[in-house]
Design a protein around this motif. Structure first.
Motif, PDB file in Angstrom:
ATOM      1  N   ALA A   1      32.324 -24.381 -40.352  1.00 56.25           N
ATOM      2  CA  ALA A   1      32.716 -25.484 -39.990  1.00 56.25           C
ATOM      3  C   ALA A   1      33.169 -25.470 -39.239  1.00 56.25           C
ATOM      4  O   ALA A   1      34.748 -26.376 -38.776  1.00 56.25           O
ATOM      5  N   THR A   2      33.169 -24.359 -37.445  1.00 62.04           N
ATOM      6  CA  THR A   2      33.911 -24.408 -36.937  1.00 62.04           C
ATOM      7  C   THR A   2      33.449 -25.865 -35.948  1.00 62.04           C
ATOM      8  O   THR A   2      32.367 -26.121 -35.539  1.00 62.04           O
ATOM      9  N   GLY A   3      34.641 -26.253 -34.645  1.00 60.32           N
ATOM     10  CA  GLY A   3      33.343 -27.592 -33.880  1.00 60.32           C
ATOM     11  C   GLY A   3      32.998 -26.810 -33.016  1.00 60.32           C
ATOM     12  O   GLY A   3      32.797 -24.973 -32.940  1.00 60.32           O
ATOM     13  N   SER A   4      31.848 -27.764 -32.374  1.00 58.56           N
ATOM     14  CA  SER A   4      31.199 -27.376 -31.845  1.00 58.56           C
ATOM     15  C   SER A   4      31.235 -26.561 -30.073  1.00 58.56           C
ATOM     16  O   SER A   4      30.866 -25.674 -29.789  1.00 58.56           O
ATOM     17  N   ARG A   5      32.951 -27.552 -30.086  1.00 58.75           N
ATOM     18  CA  ARG A   5      33.062 -26.505 -28.786  1.00 58.75           C
ATOM     19  C   ARG A   5      34.225 -25.474 -29.146  1.00 58.75           C
ATOM     20  O   ARG A   5      35.373 -25.475 -29.547  1.00 58.75           O
ATOM     21  N   ASP A   6      33.569 -24.304 -28.939  1.00 53.04           N
ATOM     22  CA  ASP A   6      34.296 -22.938 -29.370  1.00 53.04           C
ATOM     23  C   ASP A   6      34.743 -22.363 -28.324  1.00 53.04           C
ATOM     24  O   ASP A   6      33.189 -21.502 -27.418  1.00 53.04           O
ATOM     25  N   PRO A   7      35.713 -21.506 -27.515  1.00 51.33           N
ATOM     26  CA  PRO A   7      36.304 -20.989 -26.252  1.00 51.33           C
ATOM     27  C   PRO A   7      35.095 -19.702 -25.896  1.00 51.33           C
ATOM     28  O   PRO A   7      34.228 -19.180 -25.576  1.00 51.33           O
ATOM     29  N   SER A   8      35.144 -19.295 -27.381  1.00 56.93           N
ATOM     30  CA  SER A   8      33.838 -17.511 -27.675  1.00 56.93           C
ATOM     31  C   SER A   8      32.393 -18.712 -27.449  1.00 56.93           C
ATOM     32  O   SER A   8      32.019 -17.500 -27.088  1.00 56.93           O
ATOM     33  N   LEU A   9      31.930 -18.724 -27.714  1.00 58.41           N
ATOM     34  CA  LEU A   9      30.445 -19.799 -27.619  1.00 58.41           C
ATOM     35  C   LEU A   9      30.541 -19.293 -26.599  1.00 58.41           C
ATOM     36  O   LEU A   9      29.676 -18.996 -25.482  1.00 58.41           O
ATOM     37  N   GLU A  10      31.104 -20.287 -25.993  1.00 56.36           N
ATOM     38  CA  GLU A  10      30.756 -20.474 -24.763  1.00 56.36           C
ATOM     39  C   GLU A  10      30.653 -19.056 -22.905  1.00 56.36           C
ATOM     40  O   GLU A  10      30.237 -19.639 -22.330  1.00 56.36           O
ATOM     41  N   ALA A  11      31.859 -18.661 -23.639  1.00 56.52           N
ATOM     42  CA  ALA A  11      32.138 -17.386 -23.362  1.00 56.52           C
ATOM     43  C   ALA A  11      31.040 -16.571 -23.167  1.00 56.52           C
ATOM     44  O   ALA A  11      30.347 -15.489 -22.187  1.00 56.52           O
ATOM     45  N   HIS A  12      29.908 -16.484 -24.489  1.00 61.23           N
ATOM     46  CA  HIS A  12      29.204 -15.847 -24.862  1.00 61.23           C
ATOM     47  C   HIS A  12      28.293 -16.528 -24.266  1.00 61.23           C
ATOM     48  O   HIS A  12      27.033 -15.568 -23.526  1.00 61.23           O
ATOM     49  N   VAL A  13      27.851 -17.327 -23.848  1.00 62.76           N
ATOM     50  CA  VAL A  13      26.596 -17.964 -23.597  1.00 62.76           C
ATOM     51  C   VAL A  13      26.869 -18.098 -21.960  1.00 62.76           C
ATOM     52  O   VAL A  13      26.107 -17.819 -20.901  1.00 62.76           O
ATOM     53  N   GLY A  14      28.154 -17.896 -21.392  1.00 61.93           N
ATOM     54  CA  GLY A  14      28.375 -17.943 -19.637  1.00 61.93           C
ATOM     55  C   GLY A  14      27.831 -16.319 -19.658  1.00 61.93           C
ATOM     56  O   GLY A  14      27.248 -15.961 -18.266  1.00 61.93           O
ATOM     57  N   ALA A  15      28.617 -16.014 -19.731  1.00 61.12           N
ATOM     58  CA  ALA A  15      27.894 -13.905 -20.139  1.00 61.12           C
ATOM     59  C   ALA A  15      26.437 -13.802 -20.267  1.00 61.12           C
ATOM     60  O   ALA A  15      26.544 -12.639 -18.517  1.00 61.12           O
ATOM     61  N   MET A  16      26.193 -14.614 -21.181  1.00 61.60           N
ATOM     62  CA  MET A  16      24.158 -13.677 -20.898  1.00 61.60           C
ATOM     63  C   MET A  16      23.322 -14.845 -19.254  1.00 61.60           C
ATOM     64  O   MET A  16      23.008 -14.098 -19.564  1.00 61.60           O
ATOM     65  N   LYS A  17      24.129 -15.968 -19.578  1.00 63.08           N
ATOM     66  CA  LYS A  17      23.128 -16.233 -18.447  1.00 63.08           C
ATOM     67  C   LYS A  17      23.635 -15.004 -16.790  1.00 63.08           C
ATOM     68  O   LYS A  17      22.907 -15.159 -16.287  1.00 63.08           O
ATOM     69  N   ALA A  18      24.757 -14.755 -16.406  1.00 57.79           N
ATOM     70  CA  ALA A  18      25.261 -13.840 -15.382  1.00 57.79           C
ATOM     71  C   ALA A  18      24.333 -12.472 -15.463  1.00 57.79           C
ATOM     72  O   ALA A  18      23.893 -12.566 -14.736  1.00 57.79           O
ATOM     73  N   VAL A  19      24.062 -12.484 -17.053  1.00 56.32           N
ATOM     74  CA  VAL A  19      23.170 -10.938 -17.054  1.00 56.32           C
ATOM     75  C   VAL A  19      21.784 -10.780 -16.817  1.00 56.32           C
ATOM     76  O   VAL A  19      21.602 -10.175 -16.160  1.00 56.32           O
ATOM     77  N   ILE A  20      21.438 -12.291 -17.669  1.00 52.71           N
ATOM     78  CA  ILE A  20      19.863 -12.361 -17.737  1.00 52.71           C
ATOM     79  C   ILE A  20      19.422 -12.561 -16.499  1.00 52.71           C
ATOM     80  O   ILE A  20      18.468 -12.196 -15.860  1.00 52.71           O
ATOM     81  N   SER A  21      20.426 -13.249 -15.101  1.00 47.97           N
ATOM     82  CA  SER A  21      20.085 -13.613 -13.993  1.00 47.97           C
ATOM     83  C   SER A  21      19.668 -13.102 -13.157  1.00 47.97           C
ATOM     84  O   SER A  21      19.029 -12.320 -12.305  1.00 47.97           O
ATOM     85  N   PHE A  22      21.079 -11.864 -13.281  1.00 52.14           N
ATOM     86  CA  PHE A  22      21.446 -10.455 -12.619  1.00 52.14           C
ATOM     87  C   PHE A  22      19.903  -9.489 -12.708  1.00 52.14           C
ATOM     88  O   PHE A  22      18.940  -8.639 -12.379  1.00 52.14           O
ATOM     89  N   LEU A  23      19.452  -9.202 -14.363  1.00 52.66           N
ATOM     90  CA  LEU A  23      17.964  -8.571 -14.710  1.00 52.66           C
ATOM     91  C   LEU A  23      17.053  -9.430 -14.736  1.00 52.66           C
ATOM     92  O   LEU A  23      15.314  -8.492 -13.514  1.00 52.66           O
ATOM     93  N   LEU A  24      16.732 -10.295 -14.505  1.00 57.99           N
ATOM     94  CA  LEU A  24      14.997 -11.347 -13.659  1.00 57.99           C
ATOM     95  C   LEU A  24      15.236 -11.366 -12.295  1.00 57.99           C
ATOM     96  O   LEU A  24      14.210 -10.340 -12.017  1.00 57.99           O
ATOM     97  N   LEU A  25      15.925 -10.963 -11.580  1.00 58.79           N
ATOM     98  CA  LEU A  25      16.187 -11.024  -9.817  1.00 58.79           C
ATOM     99  C   LEU A  25      16.027  -9.755  -9.467  1.00 58.79           C
ATOM    100  O   LEU A  25      15.667  -9.472  -8.881  1.00 58.79           O
ATOM    101  N   PHE A  26      16.939  -9.074 -10.273  1.00 59.65           N
ATOM    102  CA  PHE A  26      16.568  -7.610  -9.924  1.00 59.65           C
ATOM    103  C   PHE A  26      15.118  -7.312 -10.192  1.00 59.65           C
ATOM    104  O   PHE A  26      14.822  -6.496  -9.898  1.00 59.65           O
ATOM    105  N   ILE A  27      14.741  -7.253 -11.094  1.00 57.44           N
ATOM    106  CA  ILE A  27      13.129  -6.911 -11.557  1.00 57.44           C
ATOM    107  C   ILE A  27      12.446  -7.442 -10.440  1.00 57.44           C
ATOM    108  O   ILE A  27      11.075  -6.681  -9.651  1.00 57.44           O
ATOM    109  N   ALA A  28      12.424  -8.497 -10.188  1.00 59.48           N
ATOM    110  CA  ALA A  28      11.529  -9.271  -8.978  1.00 59.48           C
ATOM    111  C   ALA A  28      12.705  -8.274  -7.546  1.00 59.48           C
ATOM    112  O   ALA A  28      10.813  -7.512  -6.743  1.00 59.48           O
ATOM    113  N   TYR A  29      13.727  -8.156  -7.380  1.00 56.57           N
ATOM    114  CA  TYR A  29      14.176  -7.278  -6.112  1.00 56.57           C
ATOM    115  C   TYR A  29      12.927  -6.274  -5.876  1.00 56.57           C
ATOM    116  O   TYR A  29      13.312  -4.614  -4.863  1.00 56.57           O
ATOM    117  N   TYR A  30      13.010  -5.493  -7.343  1.00 61.82           N
ATOM    118  CA  TYR A  30      12.467  -3.464  -7.992  1.00 61.82           C
ATOM    119  C   TYR A  30      11.207  -3.599  -6.950  1.00 61.82           C
ATOM    120  O   TYR A  30      11.141  -2.984  -6.028  1.00 61.82           O
TER     121      TYR A  30
END
Length: 312
Positions: A219-248
């Motif tokens: 029952a942890t609160g909605s604002r969780d630093p680890s959750l925000e870190a996960h989401v931020g890292a996933m955004k950076a990685v998935i943006s790289f993957l999608l843009l690299f496919i188009a670049y490739y």
């Protein structure tokens, strides 16, 4: 290809180049200033700065190739210029992928929550290993790029001069096929670091799923630093993957200028699309990094302040 179409594509390419240089130079400048100020630099800043420098080089190579293709197409009939451009494009292409993969792995090791002994050992050692890993990526990229200029022999360059002719000899077709095979093979080598980034992304998803389950059970609160870190890292990685496919895909189209007749328009469009990846991903990284985001907001505030002073 008409002159108006060439001019339009060149303007778009120059605009993408300018934005890419601005974003990547900003990342490098902020991290270098912070390094000078604090007399130390974080591992994530080393990776981001290395990635920004390699992307500035890649942007310069793509734009140079674009200008040569439109304004001075005869340059490709000269062995020296062709060797230099092809070598550095292959080198910067591999450097970008490897450095971006290092960034994906770093996010994964620092943010994911696993308890496997190998993962914990890598998590503990990653900060000290980053400089050596980046140097290893540089050495590997140089090694992979060396066969490219060696493959541009006199027979191949003589065939390039005749690429606009439809009645190519069997010798020319064989030379072009050999060059195409080596070019394709070297480009396919980038799929290995890309696959590593993809695996890191899926492991981050798994870690996020496990972390979310623990939050629900506790029952942890909605604002969780680890959750925000996960989401931020996933955004950076998935943006790289999608843009690299188009670049490739665009990169493969752009390199087809050696093999297919009368394809300037297709190659130009491919290079314009290829410029999107190194130009736009830098801004995604700025928005996802707290220090870079705060620095960009300060710069925007100062620019806004100066513009107001000039108006009044």
């Amino acid at each position: 290809m008409t002159i108006d179409m060439k001019s339009t594509l060149m303007i778009i390419a120059a605009g993408e180049f300018s934005m890419g240089i601005l974003g990547n130079a900003f990342i490098g400048l902020v991290n270098c200033m912070d390094w000078i100020k604090n007399r130390k630099i974080a591992s994530i800043d080393i990776i981001l700065t290395s990635l920004a420098i390699s992307r500035i080089c890649l942007l310069c190579i793509i734009l140079l190739d674009c200008f040569i293709l439109v304004l001075y197409p005869d340059v490709y009939t000269s062995g020296k210029q062709m060797r230099i451009i092809d070598f550095f494009w292959t080198l910067t292409n591999h450097l970008n992928v490897w450095f971006a993969t290092c960034l994906s792995i770093f996010y994964f090791l620092k943010i994911a929550n696993f308890f496997h002994p190998l993962f914990l050992w890598m998590k503990w050692r990653i900060n000290s290993m980053i400089p050596r890993i980046l140097l290893g990526c540089l050495a590997l990229s140089v090694f992979i790029s060396l066969p490219v200029p060696e493959n541009l022999n006199d027979d191949f360059r003589s065939c390039v001069k005749r690429k606009w002719k439809t009645n190519l000899t069997l010798r020319c077709r064989v030379n072009k096929a050999q060059y195409a095979f080596i070019k394709l093979f070297l480009n396919l080598l980038t799929l290995f670091p890309f696959s590593v980034s993809l695996i890191s992304f899926f492991l981050l998803i798994l870690s996020l799923w496990r972390h979310t389950r623990r939050m629900q059970l506790n029952a942890t609160g909605s604002r969780d630093p680890s959750l925000e870190a996960h989401v931020g890292a996933m955004k950076a990685v998935i943006s790289f993957l999608l843009l690299f496919i188009a670049y490739y895909l665009a990169f493969l189209v752009a390199t087809s200028s050696y093999f297919m007749p009368e394809t300037e328009l297709v190659v130009m469009v491919g290079e314009v699309i290829a410029l999107i990846y190194p130009s736009s991903h830098s801004f995604i990284l700025i928005l996802g990094n707290n220090k870079l985001r705060q620095a960009s907001l300060r710069v925007l505030w100062k620019v806004k302040y100066l513009l107001k002073r000039r108006n009044f």
